[in-house]
Write a protein that holds these residues in place. Structure first.
Motif, PDB file in Angstrom:
ATOM      1  N   LEU A 262       0.779  -1.212  -0.179  1.00  0.00           N
ATOM      2  CA  LEU A 262       0.031   0.119   0.108  1.00  0.00           C
ATOM      3  C   LEU A 262       0.908   1.320  -0.077  1.00  0.00           C
ATOM      4  N   PRO A 263       0.361   2.335  -0.443  1.00  0.00           N
ATOM      5  CA  PRO A 263       1.085   3.541  -0.460  1.00  0.00           C
ATOM      6  C   PRO A 263       1.561   4.174   0.893  1.00  0.00           C
ATOM      7  N   GLN A 264       2.719   4.471   1.051  1.00  0.00           N
ATOM      8  CA  GLN A 264       3.049   4.948   2.318  1.00  0.00           C
ATOM      9  C   GLN A 264       2.389   6.178   2.999  1.00  0.00           C
ATOM     10  N   ASN A 265       1.915   7.057   2.007  1.00  0.00           N
ATOM     11  CA  ASN A 265       0.856   8.026   2.540  1.00  0.00           C
ATOM     12  C   ASN A 265      -0.529   7.627   2.886  1.00  0.00           C
ATOM     13  N   LEU A 266      -0.825   6.571   2.836  1.00  0.00           N
ATOM     14  CA  LEU A 266      -2.416   6.128   2.702  1.00  0.00           C
ATOM     15  C   LEU A 266      -2.660   6.250   4.342  1.00  0.00           C
ATOM     16  N   ILE A 267      -4.081   6.845   4.586  1.00  0.00           N
ATOM     17  CA  ILE A 267      -4.215   7.110   5.841  1.00  0.00           C
ATOM     18  C   ILE A 267      -5.787   6.472   6.063  1.00  0.00           C
ATOM     19  N   HIS A 268      -6.451   6.147   4.849  1.00  0.00           N
ATOM     20  CA  HIS A 268      -7.971   5.500   5.173  1.00  0.00           C
ATOM     21  C   HIS A 268      -7.925   4.602   3.977  1.00  0.00           C
ATOM     22  N   LEU A 269      -8.427   3.386   4.423  1.00  0.00           N
ATOM     23  CA  LEU A 269      -8.606   2.404   3.384  1.00  0.00           C
ATOM     24  C   LEU A 269     -10.034   1.659   3.842  1.00  0.00           C
TER      25      LEU A 269
ATOM     26  N   ARG B 160     -17.051  -8.615  -1.767  1.00  0.00           N
ATOM     27  CA  ARG B 160     -17.400 -10.055  -1.611  1.00  0.00           C
ATOM     28  C   ARG B 160     -15.913 -10.409  -1.826  1.00  0.00           C
ATOM     29  N   LEU B 161     -14.852  -9.912  -1.055  1.00  0.00           N
ATOM     30  CA  LEU B 161     -13.423 -10.118  -0.841  1.00  0.00           C
ATOM     31  C   LEU B 161     -13.522 -11.389   0.078  1.00  0.00           C
ATOM     32  N   ILE B 162     -12.478 -12.295  -0.348  1.00  0.00           N
ATOM     33  CA  ILE B 162     -12.181 -13.546   0.110  1.00  0.00           C
ATOM     34  C   ILE B 162     -10.923 -13.867   0.612  1.00  0.00           C
ATOM     35  N   GLY B 163     -10.252 -15.082   1.122  1.00  0.00           N
ATOM     36  CA  GLY B 163      -9.074 -15.301   1.534  1.00  0.00           C
ATOM     37  C   GLY B 163      -8.649 -14.742   2.749  1.00  0.00           C
ATOM     38  N   SER B 164      -7.376 -14.656   2.861  1.00  0.00           N
ATOM     39  CA  SER B 164      -6.641 -14.273   4.155  1.00  0.00           C
ATOM     40  C   SER B 164      -6.103 -12.857   3.861  1.00  0.00           C
ATOM     41  N   ILE B 165      -5.877 -11.991   5.068  1.00  0.00           N
ATOM     42  CA  ILE B 165      -5.303 -10.939   4.830  1.00  0.00           C
ATOM     43  C   ILE B 165      -3.987 -10.995   5.783  1.00  0.00           C
ATOM     44  N   ARG B 166      -2.973 -10.066   5.381  1.00  0.00           N
ATOM     45  CA  ARG B 166      -1.935  -9.996   6.267  1.00  0.00           C
ATOM     46  C   ARG B 166      -1.836  -8.355   6.633  1.00  0.00           C
ATOM     47  N   LEU B 167      -1.525  -8.212   7.908  1.00  0.00           N
ATOM     48  CA  LEU B 167      -1.727  -6.885   8.361  1.00  0.00           C
ATOM     49  C   LEU B 167      -0.083  -6.596   8.773  1.00  0.00           C
ATOM     50  N   LEU B 168       0.880  -7.141   7.985  1.00  0.00           N
ATOM     51  CA  LEU B 168       2.187  -6.630   8.283  1.00  0.00           C
ATOM     52  C   LEU B 168       2.389  -5.656   7.456  1.00  0.00           C
ATOM     53  N   ALA B 169       3.753  -4.895   7.768  1.00  0.00           N
ATOM     54  CA  ALA B 169       4.158  -3.812   6.823  1.00  0.00           C
ATOM     55  C   ALA B 169       3.144  -2.910   6.439  1.00  0.00           C
ATOM     56  N   LEU B 170       2.306  -2.563   7.043  1.00  0.00           N
ATOM     57  CA  LEU B 170       1.380  -1.557   6.572  1.00  0.00           C
ATOM     58  C   LEU B 170       1.867  -0.061   6.793  1.00  0.00           C
ATOM     59  N   PRO B 171       1.485   0.598   5.971  1.00  0.00           N
ATOM     60  CA  PRO B 171       2.147   2.201   5.957  1.00  0.00           C
ATOM     61  C   PRO B 171       2.101   2.858   7.324  1.00  0.00           C
ATOM     62  N   LYS B 172       2.865   3.361   7.715  1.00  0.00           N
ATOM     63  CA  LYS B 172       2.886   4.129   9.022  1.00  0.00           C
ATOM     64  C   LYS B 172       1.822   5.273   9.226  1.00  0.00           C
TER      65      LYS B 172
END
Length: 258
Positions: free
Chosen positions: A183-190, A196-208
């Protein structure tokens, strides 16, 4: 007539707003929060117009966005009754902001057609359809709100513009897995809730910079690990998914929850 700036916003004005009756030298026109009505003929707007805001009126009918003045920087017409099929193939080259939220526009969005200067778009709560390719957004983009439409297809989040700060795609029909590792390093809001999203998510290395994440009301599953999530995230909404495995949380997050 040399009138260049007109602001008649937040009154109780009524009557028909006609593009052809606006002063020809006008560069800025603000008339939001009135009771004005009528159909805007884009090709008859003042040729040197740079900013127009007609939010929260009773403007109706279709707008030919391809006929907007070439000088235009900002077009805001949310919360009206604008309808019909729209095309964005020839938007003004210098356009920076387009808000047409809470209307009744239809059609598909080809993000390749957005001008290279565009920074801020909101088409929330319309009837837009089709697939969108986020990786072709202009590099200047800061805010994108396409929530509450009928957009479909898979979402690629790995090549978003570096300067993007807000991405809102909730209440559509996007499907498949998402990769949140680039994700972009400047992203504040997602916000990609209610798709209908599926699968797993990884919350590592998110933008600061990221503070707010909403992935609720999807079909995400797998192991939910919050142990290494960025401490800068202040809101994480994962309601109504299919996570089953043990949630791991840091002691700091536990303390914040109490």
């Amino acid at each position: 007539q040399t009138l260049k700036y007109v602001n008649i916003s937040t009154n109780a004005l009524s009557g028909v707003l006609k593009a052809e009756t606006l002063p020809r030298k006008l560069t800025e026109f603000f008339a939001h929060r009135n009771n004005l009505e009528g159909k805007i003929d884009a090709q008859h707007l003042p040729p040197e117009l740079r900013r127009i805001n007609i939010d929260e009126n009773r403007i109706f009918g279709s707008i030919n966005f391809e006929k907007l003045p070439e000088s235009l920087l900002t077009f805001v017409s949310s919360k009206n009754r604008i309808s019909g099929l729209v095309r964005f193939a020839r938007l003004p080259a210098q356009l920076k902001k387009v808000y047409v939220s809470f209307n009744e526009i239809e059609g598909s969005l080809d993000l390749n057609e957005f001008p290279p200067s565009l920074e801020d778009v909101s088409f929330q709560n319309n009837s837009l359809t089709g697939i969108i390719e986020l990786d072709v957004l202009p590099s200047t983009m800061i805010n994108v709100n396409l929530g509450k439409n009928r957009l479909v297809g898979a979402l690629s989040l790995t090549m978003l513009p570096d300067g993007l700060r807000r991405l809102s795609l909730g209440w559509n029909q996007f499907e498949g897995a998402i990769d949140m590792s680039h994700l972009p390093q400047n992203l504040i809001h997602l916000d990609i809730n209610s798709n209908r999203l599926i699968g797993s998510i990884r919350l590592l290395a998110l933008p600061k910079a990221l503070r707010w994440i909403n992935l609720s009301n999807n079909q995400l599953s797998g192991r939910l690990d919050l142990k290494n999530i960025s401490t800068n995230v202040s809101s994480l909404d994962l309601r109504n998914n299919r996570f089953q495995e043990t949630v791991e949380m840091t002691s700091e997050i536990h303390q914040q929850g109490h």
